[in-house]
Design a protein around this motif. Sequence first.
Motif, mmCIF file in Angstrom:
data_model
loop_
_atom_site.group_PDB
_atom_site.id
_atom_site.type_symbol
_atom_site.label_atom_id
_atom_site.label_comp_id
_atom_site.label_asym_id
_atom_site.label_seq_id
_atom_site.Cartn_x
_atom_site.Cartn_y
_atom_site.Cartn_z
ATOM 1 N N MET A 207 40.172 60.140 35.817
ATOM 2 C CA MET A 207 39.792 60.956 36.969
ATOM 3 C C MET A 207 38.329 60.799 37.361
ATOM 4 O O MET A 207 37.915 61.241 38.445
ATOM 5 N N LEU A 208 37.514 60.147 36.499
ATOM 6 C CA LEU A 208 36.115 59.935 36.851
ATOM 7 C C LEU A 208 35.997 58.754 37.831
ATOM 8 O O LEU A 208 36.705 57.745 37.684
ATOM 9 N N PRO A 209 35.132 58.867 38.807
ATOM 10 C CA PRO A 209 34.938 57.740 39.739
ATOM 11 C C PRO A 209 34.221 56.584 39.051
ATOM 12 O O PRO A 209 33.503 56.781 38.073
ATOM 13 N N GLY A 210 34.474 55.414 39.507
ATOM 14 C CA GLY A 210 33.795 54.249 38.969
ATOM 15 C C GLY A 210 34.566 53.585 37.853
ATOM 16 O O GLY A 210 35.656 54.016 37.464
ATOM 17 N N ASP A 211 33.950 52.504 37.296
ATOM 18 C CA ASP A 211 34.592 51.766 36.208
ATOM 19 C C ASP A 211 34.444 52.496 34.878
ATOM 20 O O ASP A 211 33.528 53.312 34.680
ATOM 21 N N ILE A 212 35.327 52.096 33.922
ATOM 22 C CA ILE A 212 35.265 52.690 32.571
ATOM 23 C C ILE A 212 34.107 52.055 31.815
ATOM 24 O O ILE A 212 33.948 50.818 31.807
ATOM 25 N N THR A 213 33.329 52.864 31.182
ATOM 26 C CA THR A 213 32.179 52.356 30.434
ATOM 27 C C THR A 213 32.644 51.751 29.112
ATOM 28 O O THR A 213 33.746 52.021 28.611
ATOM 29 N N THR A 214 31.723 50.969 28.546
ATOM 30 C CA THR A 214 32.021 50.321 27.263
ATOM 31 C C THR A 214 32.201 51.364 26.162
ATOM 32 O O THR A 214 33.079 51.256 25.295
ATOM 33 N N GLY A 215 31.359 52.399 26.187
ATOM 34 C CA GLY A 215 31.470 53.469 25.182
ATOM 35 C C GLY A 215 32.808 54.176 25.249
ATOM 36 O O GLY A 215 33.410 54.519 24.234
ATOM 37 N N GLU A 216 33.246 54.430 26.497
ATOM 38 C CA GLU A 216 34.531 55.112 26.661
ATOM 39 C C GLU A 216 35.672 54.243 26.152
ATOM 40 O O GLU A 216 36.617 54.729 25.503
ATOM 41 N N GLU A 271 46.535 50.724 26.579
ATOM 42 C CA GLU A 271 45.844 49.446 26.435
ATOM 43 C C GLU A 271 45.940 48.610 27.716
ATOM 44 O O GLU A 271 44.931 48.047 28.181
ATOM 45 N N SER A 272 47.136 48.532 28.327
ATOM 46 C CA SER A 272 47.345 47.630 29.465
ATOM 47 C C SER A 272 46.855 48.210 30.793
ATOM 48 O O SER A 272 46.460 47.462 31.696
ATOM 49 N N ARG A 273 46.846 49.518 30.919
ATOM 50 C CA ARG A 273 46.557 50.102 32.229
ATOM 51 C C ARG A 273 45.275 50.943 32.250
ATOM 52 O O ARG A 273 44.881 51.437 33.309
ATOM 53 N N VAL A 274 44.685 51.130 31.067
ATOM 54 C CA VAL A 274 43.445 51.920 31.055
ATOM 55 C C VAL A 274 42.307 51.143 30.407
ATOM 56 O O VAL A 274 41.199 51.028 30.968
ATOM 57 N N ILE A 275 42.534 50.594 29.205
ATOM 58 C CA ILE A 275 41.436 49.954 28.463
ATOM 59 C C ILE A 275 41.132 48.552 28.994
ATOM 60 O O ILE A 275 39.969 48.212 29.239
ATOM 61 N N ASN A 276 42.157 47.716 29.167
ATOM 62 C CA ASN A 276 41.915 46.315 29.548
ATOM 63 C C ASN A 276 41.370 46.154 30.972
ATOM 64 O O ASN A 276 40.428 45.376 31.197
ATOM 65 N N PRO A 277 41.928 46.851 31.977
ATOM 66 C CA PRO A 277 41.372 46.680 33.336
ATOM 67 C C PRO A 277 39.983 47.299 33.439
ATOM 68 O O PRO A 277 39.600 48.176 32.650
ATOM 69 N N ALA A 278 39.241 46.808 34.395
ATOM 70 C CA ALA A 278 37.916 47.405 34.617
ATOM 71 C C ALA A 278 38.034 48.826 35.114
ATOM 72 O O ALA A 278 37.196 49.692 34.814
ATOM 73 N N LYS A 279 39.113 49.088 35.877
ATOM 74 C CA LYS A 279 39.360 50.444 36.365
ATOM 75 C C LYS A 279 40.802 50.787 36.068
ATOM 76 O O LYS A 279 41.689 49.934 36.161
ATOM 77 N N ALA A 280 41.081 52.020 35.662
ATOM 78 C CA ALA A 280 42.429 52.453 35.283
ATOM 79 C C ALA A 280 43.381 52.315 36.447
ATOM 80 O O ALA A 280 43.039 52.654 37.589
#
Length: 633
Positions: A207-216, A271-280
């Motif tokens: 739900m956060l805007p933008g790409d997923i950070t490395t820490g997340e 893994e396939s739809r949240v972690i691997n892509p740059a955006k969920a």
Amino acid sequence: MRKIFEPAVRLMDRLGYPRKFALMAIVISLPVLAFLFLLISEINRDVSFAKKERLGVRFNHAVMKFFQDLQQHRGMAAAFIEGDASFREKILERQSHIANDIRAIDALNNEYGKAIGITGEWSLIKEKWDALGARVFSMLSARESFDMHTELINDTLSLMVRIADISNLTLDPEIDSFYLMDTVVNKLPAAAEYAGQLRGLGMSVIMLPGDITTGEKTHLIVLSGLCKSAVVKITESMEKVFRTNPGLKQMIETHLTHNNASIYHALEILESRVINPAKAHIGPEEYFDVFTKAGNSIFTLHLSVSAALEGVLQNRIDGLTGKRSLIGAFAALMLLIMAYLFAGSYLSVMDSLSNLMNALKRMGSGEMNTVVSLKTRDEMKLVADSFNEMAKKLTGVMEELKRSNEELEHFAYLASHDLKTPLLTVGSNLKLFHRRYAEKLNEEADRFIADAIKSTIRMEKLISDILAYSRVGTHGNPFGPVDCSEALSISLENLKIDVERSGAEITHDSLPAATGDPVQLVQLFQNLIGNALKFRGEEKPHIHLSAERKGKEWVFSVRDNGIGIPEEQTKKVFEIFHRYHGEKYPGTGIGLATCKKIVERHGGRIWVESEPGRGSTFYFTLPATDKRNGEAA
């Protein structure tokens, strides 16, 4: 060897057979009962242990439900705070479920709080929930909400471990129940928490805007790995349970497979739809539902494993209870058999002794040909055989003795008759001589003749008394019930002249019926009362008779106020011809000896208590009469 058993022999010699058998029964049964008590106590402890474990399972299941709803509330709160207002109704509904969970745990705590003491920890958790629930819709950040939820969830997990410790679950000694407990208390809640955190953090990331950070991403990857590890450990534990207790496999395996599939499916989507892509590439509601299904599968498996654990514990309780009942029944049967055999042994011994005692009584009453017949083949049979042999020999001796007594009695009768005849002749001639020549003789000659006449009369009385004494044991009547009051009346009638001459006052209490020879009992009363009249003092004679029941005999007493008897003479007065007063009082010295012989023929005793100048009390015993059949009691 006998010296070793001498104390036991002395102890048993002092006890009758009832006490001997009672002592042996106590000595034998006490160790057995003590062992059974310890064994049953151990089983009772195991039953209590298992019951407490079962109670811990019930508590943990209720807390797990609270934990499940709390996790879902965390994920819903995260979505709502991030801006999805559609979760508001779901949050309110989940809070309602949590309130029901709290009431269920409160009910268990109120009922079993003494056994499972978690009141302090549970009260603290409720206080934290109240504070958290009140702030969900206020200005809380997503991080604050997550941290507060996570802290409360960790407290709940600690409470579950605390319940397991208090309820003995962590101490369970069996392999199957131990791994079931470990899965219920530790592994499944851990897997559920990892899945819950993935749901909450994933919702925030999506739900956060933008790409997923490395820490997340790193955080999600770590949680994903921990969740997979937890699933593997759960599977390994269940495989150990299935090997130990194959019957549980059918109950748990389907839920285990479904749980693993649900979790791996959720992790794959993560893994396939949240972690691997740059955006969920997944919506928050879809993501929430996927991990909620995974969490629900965990809770379903938890319910299944908890039911299996409770079933194992119940089977253990049933087995221990059945064993306890079997041991109790076996112990009761064993004690019953022991009591039955002891009673049989006791009755066998007592029957044998009773037969021997009855034979002795019959022999004592004159049935010298008595034979004892016993059914037993033990040592009592040897005693009976010895008794029969003795009785046979004694019969011969008694027949010989009877012939000898008859000859002696015949001799005594002839002797007394031959002695009396010349005595009567001498006495008659002396009396005739005294009447014819009284005026021709001087005073000294008169005195000599009077003394001679008195001596012949005394000699005649002495011969009669000796004859009566000798016939006490041989010419008595058969024993039967005798009214002692009537016997006393006859004796007083015989002594009427002596009583009137002395002015004696004779009283008596109510006298009982006794068993004996009526003629000899009359003679017994007559001799004792005559003795009291003879040895009277200067005062008017007072004689009182009474009787007192003591056991199976009557104790009679004849009390007078006569001259008394010195203590050293109290035993000698019953000896034949003993006259400690010499010629001062008339008599032959045979009266009390005859009394003794009569009393002893009746199986009694006679004695005297006296003090010179204070009178004497003669006591004698006679067997009591059984009023039902007129026999001796």
